[in-house]
Scaffold this active site. Structure first.
Site, short mmCIF file in Angstrom:
data_model
loop_
_atom_site.label_atom_id
_atom_site.label_comp_id
_atom_site.label_asym_id
_atom_site.label_seq_id
_atom_site.Cartn_x
_atom_site.Cartn_y
_atom_site.Cartn_z
N ILE A 158 0.85 -1.18 0.00
CA ILE A 158 0.00 0.00 0.00
C ILE A 158 0.89 1.24 0.00
O ILE A 158 1.83 1.34 0.79
CB ILE A 158 -0.92 0.05 1.24
CG1 ILE A 158 -1.77 -1.20 1.34
CG2 ILE A 158 -1.80 1.30 1.19
CD1 ILE A 158 -2.60 -1.28 2.61
N CYS A 159 0.58 2.15 -0.89
CA CYS A 159 1.26 3.45 -0.88
C CYS A 159 0.23 4.54 -1.14
O CYS A 159 -0.97 4.27 -1.21
CB CYS A 159 2.40 3.50 -1.87
SG CYS A 159 1.93 3.63 -3.59
N ASN A 160 0.71 5.73 -1.31
CA ASN A 160 -0.19 6.87 -1.47
C ASN A 160 -1.05 6.74 -2.71
O ASN A 160 -2.27 6.84 -2.65
CB ASN A 160 0.62 8.16 -1.48
CG ASN A 160 -0.24 9.37 -1.19
OD1 ASN A 160 -1.20 9.27 -0.44
ND2 ASN A 160 0.10 10.48 -1.77
N THR A 169 4.74 1.75 -6.28
CA THR A 169 4.65 0.50 -5.57
C THR A 169 4.25 -0.64 -6.50
O THR A 169 4.59 -1.79 -6.28
CB THR A 169 3.67 0.62 -4.39
OG1 THR A 169 4.06 1.75 -3.61
CG2 THR A 169 3.72 -0.59 -3.50
N GLU A 186 -3.71 3.81 -0.97
CA GLU A 186 -4.28 3.83 0.38
C GLU A 186 -5.80 3.98 0.34
O GLU A 186 -6.51 3.42 1.17
CB GLU A 186 -3.62 4.97 1.17
CG GLU A 186 -4.06 5.07 2.61
CD GLU A 186 -5.28 5.95 2.80
OE1 GLU A 186 -6.10 5.61 3.69
OE2 GLU A 186 -5.44 6.93 2.07
#
Length: 96
Positions: free
Chosen positions: A7-9, A14, A36
């Protein structure tokens, strides 16, 4: 086969990292990347959640919402897109 969620922004960089981790595993694990804002829709069957350094402050909240093991990716490994190193961290956490 173990299922790993990153999970990233926004989920873009990612996504690249997810492919590198899966390749480092010789396709023995499945790795998917999500933003996210969307990860909650994809929690079924996930064995481990890895959170990008940019949103590490959300790790406890993600663990509480997901009821899964959540770990933060080391900033050095994330910045270098070190799929092999992160795969080794996954093995250390949940086994091979």
């Amino acid at each position: 086969m173990k299922n790993i969620m990153l999970i990233c922004n926004a989920g873009m960089s990612t996504g690249i990292l997810a492919k590198k981790i899966q390749a480092a595993s010789n396709d023995t694990i499945k790795v998917h990347a999500y933003a996210e804002a969307e990860y909650e829709d994809y929690l079924d069957g996930v064995d481990l959640i890895l959170v990008s350094p940019q949103i590490r402050f959300l790790a406890d909240d993600i663990a509480e919402k997901s009821h899964k093991t959540v770990k933060t990716i080391a900033p050095q490994k994330y910045g270098m897109m070190d799929g092999k190193g992160i795969y080794q961290d996954i093995v250390n956490e949940i086994g091979g």
